[in-house]
Design an enzyme around this catalytic site. Structure first.
Site, short mmCIF file in Angstrom:
data_model
loop_
_atom_site.label_atom_id
_atom_site.label_comp_id
_atom_site.label_asym_id
_atom_site.label_seq_id
_atom_site.Cartn_x
_atom_site.Cartn_y
_atom_site.Cartn_z
N SER A 149 0.85 -1.19 0.00
CA SER A 149 0.00 0.00 0.00
C SER A 149 0.88 1.23 0.00
CB SER A 149 -0.92 -0.04 1.20
OG SER A 149 -0.15 -0.21 2.36
N LEU A 150 0.29 2.37 0.23
CA LEU A 150 1.04 3.62 0.18
C LEU A 150 0.78 4.41 1.45
CD1 LEU A 150 0.18 4.91 -3.41
CD2 LEU A 150 2.45 4.29 -2.59
N GLU A 152 2.05 10.77 -10.39
CA GLU A 152 0.96 10.11 -11.09
C GLU A 152 -0.35 10.43 -10.39
OE1 GLU A 152 1.79 5.95 -10.88
OE2 GLU A 152 3.62 6.17 -12.05
N LYS A 181 -3.59 9.47 -8.48
CA LYS A 181 -3.97 8.30 -7.68
C LYS A 181 -5.40 7.93 -8.06
CE LYS A 181 -3.68 6.31 -3.11
NZ LYS A 181 -4.96 5.65 -3.00
N ASP A 196 -8.85 6.17 -8.20
CA ASP A 196 -9.67 5.59 -7.15
C ASP A 196 -10.36 4.34 -7.69
OD1 ASP A 196 -10.84 5.31 -4.75
OD2 ASP A 196 -12.28 6.95 -4.99
N ARG A 251 -5.59 -7.50 -5.56
CA ARG A 251 -4.57 -7.30 -4.56
C ARG A 251 -4.78 -8.18 -3.34
NH1 ARG A 251 -4.24 -3.49 -0.33
NH2 ARG A 251 -2.11 -3.10 0.28
N GLU A 281 -4.40 0.00 -12.04
CA GLU A 281 -5.66 0.25 -11.34
C GLU A 281 -6.83 0.10 -12.31
OE1 GLU A 281 -5.05 0.90 -8.18
OE2 GLU A 281 -6.81 1.90 -7.34
N TYR A 332 0.52 1.16 -13.85
CA TYR A 332 1.47 2.07 -13.22
C TYR A 332 2.72 1.38 -12.66
CZ TYR A 332 -1.41 0.75 -9.16
OH TYR A 332 -2.11 0.07 -8.22
N LYS A 374 6.52 9.18 -6.77
CA LYS A 374 7.45 8.06 -6.67
C LYS A 374 8.85 8.54 -7.02
CE LYS A 374 3.77 5.01 -8.21
NZ LYS A 374 3.18 4.17 -9.25
N LYS A 382 -2.88 13.09 -0.55
CA LYS A 382 -4.33 12.99 -0.67
C LYS A 382 -4.97 14.38 -0.79
CE LYS A 382 -5.53 8.61 -0.08
NZ LYS A 382 -6.39 8.33 1.02
N CYS A 407 -42.86 14.98 17.37
CA CYS A 407 -42.30 13.91 16.56
C CYS A 407 -43.02 13.85 15.21
CB CYS A 407 -42.44 12.58 17.29
SG CYS A 407 -42.03 11.16 16.25
N CYS A 426 -45.20 10.36 15.29
CA CYS A 426 -46.34 10.09 16.17
C CYS A 426 -46.92 11.35 16.81
CB CYS A 426 -45.94 9.10 17.26
SG CYS A 426 -44.69 9.75 18.37
N CYS A 483 -37.85 11.84 20.53
CA CYS A 483 -39.24 11.46 20.73
C CYS A 483 -39.18 10.37 21.80
CB CYS A 483 -39.83 10.90 19.45
SG CYS A 483 -41.35 9.99 19.73
N CYS A 538 -43.72 4.72 19.41
CA CYS A 538 -43.67 5.53 18.19
C CYS A 538 -43.43 4.62 16.97
CB CYS A 538 -42.54 6.54 18.31
SG CYS A 538 -42.15 7.39 16.78
S1 IVH Z 1 1.66 2.57 -6.69
C1 IVH Z 1 3.98 0.26 -3.55
N1 IVH Z 1 0.38 4.26 -8.25
O1 IVH Z 1 -3.43 3.14 -4.34
C2 IVH Z 1 3.24 1.13 -4.50
N2 IVH Z 1 -0.87 3.04 -6.65
O2 IVH Z 1 -2.98 3.35 -1.50
C3 IVH Z 1 1.87 0.67 -4.72
N3 IVH Z 1 -3.26 3.49 -6.68
O3 IVH Z 1 -3.06 -0.30 -3.78
C4 IVH Z 1 1.01 1.30 -5.65
N4 IVH Z 1 -3.23 4.96 -8.33
O4 IVH Z 1 -4.50 0.43 -5.73
C5 IVH Z 1 0.29 3.38 -7.25
N5 IVH Z 1 -0.63 5.77 -9.70
C6 IVH Z 1 -0.73 4.88 -8.71
C7 IVH Z 1 -1.96 4.56 -8.12
C8 IVH Z 1 -1.98 3.63 -7.08
C9 IVH Z 1 -3.99 4.30 -7.47
C10 IVH Z 1 -3.79 2.65 -5.59
C11 IVH Z 1 -3.34 1.22 -5.62
C12 IVH Z 1 -2.72 0.96 -4.28
C13 IVH Z 1 -3.31 2.06 -3.46
C14 IVH Z 1 -2.41 2.39 -2.31
#
Ligand code: IVH
Length: 735
Positions: free
Chosen positions: A133-134, A164, A166, A168, A187, A226, A278, A343, A367, A462, A465, A480, A485
Site C-alpha cells: 500500500s502507500l 501520477e 492516484k 480511485d 490485490r 488500477e 502504473y 514516486k 491525498k 415527533c 407520532c 421522541c 412511536c
Molecule cells: S503505486 C507500492 N500508483 O493506491 C506502491 N498506486 O494506496 C503501490 N493506486 O493499492 C502502488 N493509483 O491500488 C500506485 N498511480 C498509482 C496509483 C496507485 C492508485 C492505488 C493502488 C494501491 C493504493 C495504495
C-alpha cells in the site's frame, strides 16, 4: 422505395431508405465498409475465404490483428480507425470462424473478451512480489517531510520523482507469459489475491497479448495497475441495476470492485471497466528498466495504457505545482482520483529505500482534501431514529462530489442548523471525504437569500407520532420519548435485519415500513410468526412469490443467530456490538441476560454504571421481558458465540489499535479477533498501545503511532499473530 434495418451486435442501430434495391445494397455496404466493393458488394462482410483449415487460420490471424490494432487505437491511443460497424463485422466473422473451427480459439483472441461460463468461486493467487500500500500525506508540509526522510535515508541532496494521479479504483496484477495474458489477480491482502483472469479478459484496454518484437518481450512479466469504472458509465449502470431490482452501487470504486468480482464473467463483460497501468510487479528473464519513467514507457509500448497526465518533477515546488494541476483537472476527468502518487524515479534508489511496514519509502500518496461542491438545499427533513433521536437531513439538488452523486446530506442536529442558519432554498456548500456521509458545511451566499427566506424551525413534535419532543440539557439530540412511536419501530426492524445485526435479506427500508403499517408486525417476535401469513404477504404490492419466500427463508435462518448479534439486533439502549459480546460471553443465553442483576453487570469489564442501569431499566419493562420469552417460545435459539478468551495466547492482555482499510477482514472483525484472544482493542493510540495494526490508507493514527514509537504491524503480520501466535518482531529502527 426499399429499406434496410441495420443491426450491430444484435442491437438495432439504424435505418437506410433508398429508391432502388441496387442503391440499397450500395448504401448498406458503404455503412459496413469504408471501401465499396463494386464487384460483389456483400462478399466484403460474409464471404471471407475460409475454405481450407490453412486459410481459416490465416483469416483468423488477420482478423485478430485488425481487431487488436483497432482496439489499441481506440482504447489506448484514443484515435479510432474503424467505426463500430467495421469493428463489429470483423468480430462477428472471427466469432463465426472460431465457432466453426474450435481449435482456432486462442486465449488471447479478442473474442475471449465476451466472458467465460460462471465460476464457482475465485482461486487464490499468491503474489510473487507482495502488492503493497502507500503512506499518505495531506499537505505540503507532510510531503516535504516525506521527501526529506527519503533524501536523508539516501544521503542525497535531491532525487528526481514521477507524479501520477492516484486513481480511485482497485489494484490488479496481470501476468504475461511469452507475451500472452496468463493470469490476473486482485490485490487481496497484498500477499494473496483472487484469480479474476476471466473477468479481466473482458476489459478492452487490457492487452490480451503484449505488442512488439518477441525478443523485446520478457518471458514472464507481471504488470500492475488500477481498474476503474468511468464516472460517466457509473450513473447508467446504477439506473439499470435499480430497474432490475438490484441495489445501486454507492460510488464508481465500489462498482468497479463489484464488477470485477462477478463469478459470471459475461456479466463483467457488460461493465465498461477500464484500466491504467502504473508498475512492473514481477519480471523474469529480462533486465528491468532503470527508472520508473522508463518502465511506464515500456509498458505503453507493450500495449498497456499509462495515464497521460503522468509527469516528472525534480523539486518539492514542481511536485506541488503538479498537485495543484491535478486538483484542477480532477473535475474534468471521467474517473475518480483521490490524490497524487509521488514516486522516486530511479529504480535502484527505490530498492535502496525499501519499505517501512507495508508502505514503500520510495512512494507516497498526497491525498486531496475532502471534496466540496455547491448546490441547493431543497428541503430539510427530520428522521426519527431507533432510539427516538430526531436527526435532520438535507434534501439537495443532486450534485457529483468526489465521484459520487449526492442528493442528501446530514445536518447533524437542531443546534447545528440554528448555529449555521441553514434554511430551505439556500445555496449551500457540501462536502464528502472518502466514504463518509456527506455533510452540509455552510451557506454559500447568505446575502443572496430571497426576502421570504425564514429561519428553519425545528419540529417541536415527533414527525411520526406527534408526541412532544424532548431535548435533555447539555445533549445535542432532540428525542421522541414515545416507546410506541411507529417510526422508532420501523427503524428498529431495519436495524434488526441490517447487515451488522441479523442480516435478514429482503427486510430493508421499504419492507420495514410496510410490515408494521399494514399490520403484519407490531413487535420483533411477530417477524418469526410471519410464515403463517404467507398468503396475505403475497397480496402486497411488489411482493411476488420469490420475494416473499426469500424473505421468509431469511427470517428462518435468523432463528439461530449468534447470541451477541441477537442482543445487538434487539436495539437495547446502550448496547452496541461490543457490549453485546461482553454480555454474551458472561451470560451465554437470552434468559441469562434478561435476569442479570446490576451487580453482575457491573462486574463485567467495560460495562459501567450507566449501561448497567439502562439494561436494568430495559428489562424491568414487562413488554421487553415478554419479548424475550416470546422469542424463546417461537424457537429463536441463539448460539453462544463468544467463548472465554484463552489465557495462553500471546495476544492475551495485549493492547491493539486497528486503523485503515484491511483487505481480508473489516476493522471490527479484526477487533473481535483480538478480543476473542483476550487482547484489548482500543480506539486511540497512546503510549500504552502495544501494536498499531495499519491497513491501507491509515491516517493520523499511524502518524501518532510513529511519533510515540508504537510498533506498527501490517495485516499479514497481524494474521500470523492471531492465528499462529507469532509475535511480530520490531524491525530495527533506522535512525
Ligand atoms: S503505486 C507500492 N500508483 O493506491 C506502491 N498506486 O494506496 C503501490 N493506486 O493499492 C502502488 N493509483 O491500488 C500506485 N498511480 C498509482 C496509483 C496507485 C492508485 C492505488 C493502488 C494501491 C493504493 C495504495
Amino acid at each position: 422505395p426499399c429499406g434496410a434495418l441495420l443491426y450491430s451486435s444484435h442491437h438495432f442501430s439504424s435505418v437506410i431508405l433508398t429508391e432502388s434495391p441496387n442503391a440499397l445494397i450500395q448504401a448498406v455496404c458503404a455503412e459496413h465498409s469504408p471501401v465499396p466493393n463494386n464487384d460483389s458488394p456483400l462478399q466484403m462482410q460474409f464471404g471471407s475465404d475460409a475454405s481450407t483449415p490453412e486459410k481459416a487460420t490465416q483469416r483468423a490471424e488477420q482478423l485478430r490483428a485488425e481487431i487488436n490494432r483497432a482496439n489499441r487505437l481506440y482504447y489506448i491511443e484514443n484515435a479510432p480507425e474503424l467505426d463500430d460497424a467495421e469493428w463489429d463485422a470483423r468480430m462477428q466473422e472471427l466469432l463465426a470462424l472460431e465457432e466453426a473451427h474450435p481449435d482456432l480459439k486462442t486465449p488471447d483472441s479478442p473474442t475471449q473478451r465476451v466472458g467465460a461460463p460462471p465460476a464457482a468461486g475465485f482461486d487464490e493467487v499468491v503474489h510473487p512480489v507482495p502488492m503493497l500500500s502507500l503512506g499518505n500525506v495531506f499537505g505540503e508540509e507532510g510531503f516535504r517531510a516525506w521527501y526529506k526522510r527519503a533524501l536523508d535515508f539516501l544521503e542525497l541532496e535531491s532525487a528526481p520523482m514521477v507524479c501520477e494521479l492516484k486513481i480511485d479504483g482497485l489494484a490488479l496484477a496481470i501476468t504475461y507469459r511469452d507475451g500472452v495474458m496468463e493470469r490476473a489477480a486482485t490485490r487481496g491482502d497484498g500477499e494473496r489475491g483472487e484469480d479474476v483472469t476471466a473477468n479481466v479478459r473482458t476489459i478492452r484496454s487490457v492487452p490480451l497479448k503484449l505488442e512488439g518484437p518477441p525478443e523485446e518481450i520478457p518471458p514472464v512479466i507481471e504488470l500492475r495497475g488500477e481498474v476503474f469504472l468511468p464516472n460517466s458509465k457509473f450513473a447508467t449502470l446504477n439506473i439499470e441495476r435499480e430497474a432490475a431490482g438490484l441495489s445501486a452501487y454507492v460510488n464508481p470504486r465500489n462498482s468497479a470492485s463489484g464488477s470485477l468480482r462477478q463469478l459470471d464473467s459475461t456479466e463483467t463483460a457488460k461493465r465498461p471497466l477500464d484500466m491504467f497501468f502504473y508498475a512492473l510487479g514481477y519480471l523474469e528473464g529480462a533486465e528491468s528498466p532503470s527508472s520508473h519513467w522508463d518502465t511506464l514507457q515500456a509498458i505503453n509500448e507493450w500495449g498497456g495504457r499509462k495515464n497521460e497526465w503522468t509527469r516528472k518533477a525534480n523539486t518539492v515546488e514542481e511536485v506541488m505545482a503538479a498537485i495543484a494541476d491535478a486538483g484542477e483537472v480532477r473535475e474534468s476527468l471521467d474517473y475518480g482520483i483521490d490524490g497524487v502518487v509521488i514516486k522516486i524515479d530511479s529504480l535502484s534508489l527505490q530498492r535502496r529505500l525499501g519499505f517501512v511496514g507495508r508502505d514503500p519509502r520510495w512512494a507516497i500518496a498526497y491525498k486531496f482534501p475532502a471534496e466540496q461542491a455547491e448546490t441547493t438545499l431543497k428541503a430539510i427533513h427530520v428522521n426519527v431514529g431507533r432510539t427516538g433521536a430526531l436527526t435532520p437531513w438535507a434534501e439537495l439538488e443532486p450534485v457529483i462530489v468526489g465521484g459520487a452523486t449526492v442528493g442528501r446530506a446530514t445536518l447533524h442536529n437542531k443546534d447545528e442548523i440554528a448555529r449555521k442558519d441553514f434554511r430551505e432554498g439556500d445555496r449551500v456548500v457540501i462536502q464528502r471525504a472518502g466514504d463518509v456521509i456527506p455533510q452540509v458545511v455552510e451557506v454559500a451566499a447568505k446575502n443572496q437569500r430571497p426576502e421570504a427566506s425564514q429561519p428553519y424551525e425545528f419540529p417541536g413534535t415527533c414527525p411520526s407520532c406527534g408526541t412532544e419532543t424532548v431535548q435533555i440539557e447539555d445533549e445535542a439530540v432532540t428525542r421522541c420519548v414515545n416507546g410506541a412511536c411507529p417510526a422508532q419501530f420501523e427503524r428498529l426492524l431495519e436495524h434488526f435485519a441490517s447487515r451488522v445485526a441479523l442480516d435478514i435479506e429482503g427486510l430493508g427500508e421499504r419492507v420495514s415500513q410496510d410490515l408494521p403499517r399494514l399490520g403484519f408486525v407490531s413487535n420483533i417476535a411477530d417477524l418469526y410468526r410471519l410464515h403463517e401469513r404467507r398468503e396475505d404477504l403475497l397480496e402486497l404490492e411488489k411482493m411476488g412469490e420469490t420475494r416473499v419466500d426469500n424473505l421468509l427463508k431469511a427470517i428462518e435462518a435468523a432463528r439461530s443467530p449468534l447470541l451477541s448479534k441477537l442482543l445487538f439486533a434487539l436495539g437495547i439502549p446502550g448496547i452496541g456490538s461490543e457490549s453485546a459480546e461482553w454480555l454474551s460471553r458472561r451470560f451465554h443465553s437470552l434468559t441469562g441476560v434478561k435476569d442479570a442483576t446490576e451487580e453482575e453487570l457491573l462486574a463485567i469489564d467495560g460495562i459501567g454504571p450507566i449501561v448497567a442501569s439502562t439494561l436494568i431499566d430495559y428489562f424491568s419493562v414487562e413488554q421487553n421481558r415478554q419479548l424475550i420469552d416470546d422469542l424463546i417460545e417461537l424457537g429463536v435459539n441463539p448460539i453462544d458465540d463468544t467463548p472465554e478468551p484463552s489465557a495462553d495466547h500471546p495476544a492475551n492482555g495485549v493492547r491493539f489499535v486497528v486503523t485503515g482499510r484491511l483487505e481480508t477482514m473489516s476493522r471490527s472483525e479484526a477487533q473481535n479477533r483480538i478480543k476473542s484472544l483476550g487482547g484489548k482493542a482500543t480506539g486511540s493510540v497512546t503510549k500504552k498501545t502495544n501494536y498499531l495494526v495499519a491497513g491501507a490508507e491509515a491516517g493520523s493514527k499511524l502518524d501518532k503511532a510513529q511519533r510515540l514509537d508504537v510498533h506498527v504491524i501490517g495485516e499479514s503480520e497481524f494474521i500470523a499473530f492471531m492465528e499462529n501466535g507469532e509475535i511480530p518482531v520490531q524491525p530495527e529502527l533506522d535512525s
